[in-house]
Write a protein that holds these residues in place. Sequence first.
Motif, PDB file in Angstrom:
ATOM      1  N   GLN A  85       0.859  -1.188   0.000  1.00 17.14           N
ATOM      2  CA  GLN A  85       0.000   0.000   0.000  1.00 17.14           C
ATOM      3  C   GLN A  85       0.890   1.231   0.000  1.00 17.14           C
ATOM      4  O   GLN A  85       1.922   1.254   0.670  1.00 17.14           O
ATOM      5  CB  GLN A  85      -0.892   0.018   1.237  1.00 17.14           C
ATOM      6  N   HIS A 101      -1.434   2.580  15.703  1.00 19.17           N
ATOM      7  CA  HIS A 101      -2.578   1.749  15.315  1.00 19.17           C
ATOM      8  C   HIS A 101      -2.170   0.279  15.352  1.00 19.17           C
ATOM      9  O   HIS A 101      -1.097  -0.079  14.876  1.00 19.17           O
ATOM     10  CB  HIS A 101      -3.059   2.149  13.920  1.00 19.17           C
ATOM     11  N   THR A 103      -3.810  -2.489  14.066  1.00 17.40           N
ATOM     12  CA  THR A 103      -4.349  -3.417  13.077  1.00 17.40           C
ATOM     13  C   THR A 103      -3.248  -4.149  12.317  1.00 17.40           C
ATOM     14  O   THR A 103      -2.156  -3.617  12.121  1.00 17.40           O
ATOM     15  CB  THR A 103      -5.268  -2.701  12.060  1.00 17.40           C
ATOM     16  N   ASP A 105      -4.114  -5.255   9.305  1.00 14.57           N
ATOM     17  CA  ASP A 105      -4.639  -5.125   7.944  1.00 14.57           C
ATOM     18  C   ASP A 105      -3.997  -3.924   7.256  1.00 14.57           C
ATOM     19  O   ASP A 105      -4.202  -2.777   7.672  1.00 14.57           O
ATOM     20  CB  ASP A 105      -6.157  -4.972   7.997  1.00 14.57           C
ATOM     21  N   GLU A 108      -6.390  -1.150   5.896  1.00 12.49           N
ATOM     22  CA  GLU A 108      -6.923  -0.320   6.973  1.00 12.49           C
ATOM     23  C   GLU A 108      -5.862   0.657   7.468  1.00 12.49           C
ATOM     24  O   GLU A 108      -6.145   1.828   7.733  1.00 12.49           O
ATOM     25  CB  GLU A 108      -7.402  -1.194   8.133  1.00 12.49           C
ATOM     26  N   LEU A 109      -4.631   0.198   7.558  1.00 14.17           N
ATOM     27  CA  LEU A 109      -3.526   1.047   7.994  1.00 14.17           C
ATOM     28  C   LEU A 109      -3.298   2.195   7.010  1.00 14.17           C
ATOM     29  O   LEU A 109      -3.017   3.328   7.416  1.00 14.17           O
ATOM     30  CB  LEU A 109      -2.269   0.199   8.151  1.00 14.17           C
ATOM     31  N   GLY A 111      -5.635   3.585   5.277  1.00 17.41           N
ATOM     32  CA  GLY A 111      -6.721   4.521   5.569  1.00 17.41           C
ATOM     33  C   GLY A 111      -6.419   5.385   6.780  1.00 17.41           C
ATOM     34  O   GLY A 111      -6.718   6.577   6.795  1.00 17.41           O
ATOM     35  N   VAL A 112      -5.816   4.780   7.797  1.00 22.14           N
ATOM     36  CA  VAL A 112      -5.401   5.533   8.985  1.00 22.14           C
ATOM     37  C   VAL A 112      -4.385   6.596   8.575  1.00 22.14           C
ATOM     38  O   VAL A 112      -4.458   7.751   9.024  1.00 22.14           O
ATOM     39  CB  VAL A 112      -4.809   4.587  10.053  1.00 22.14           C
TER      40      VAL A 112
END
Length: 129
Positions: A85, A101, A103, A105, A108-109, A111-112
């Motif tokens: 990503q 964070h 997670t 995933d 998702e990271l 997105g953070v």
Amino acid sequence: MSVPIVLAGHGRLPSGVGEAAEMILGPQSRLKVCELSPRDSPEEFGVRLLALLGDATEALVLADLHGGSPFNAVRALAATRPGLQLVSGLNLPMLLEVLLHTTGDVAELAGVARAAGRDGVVDVLESTW
């Protein structure tokens, strides 16, 4: 397993942001840095990036400048590595939120990272803070 975080960018900016984050949070074993020096070609940068990633199937790369050589090298690599990503606009608030964070995933990271990077920019004249 925690997702590796790679800071990619021009000059010493990635190291500086990484060092600042570690000053605040302490040592971060999953944090890696890949810098483009004035003497490097984008290809040399890409080779170093591949070496940093090793056999990791997933990683989050935070690049300094959208469309810059480090960003473009990572984007080209991401086309062949679906677990990679890429988020541009590297800044300290972004990195701190990503490191805090928990997670596993990578999407998702990412997105953070996007949210924290955007929210970390505040016009103090318009702020109620």
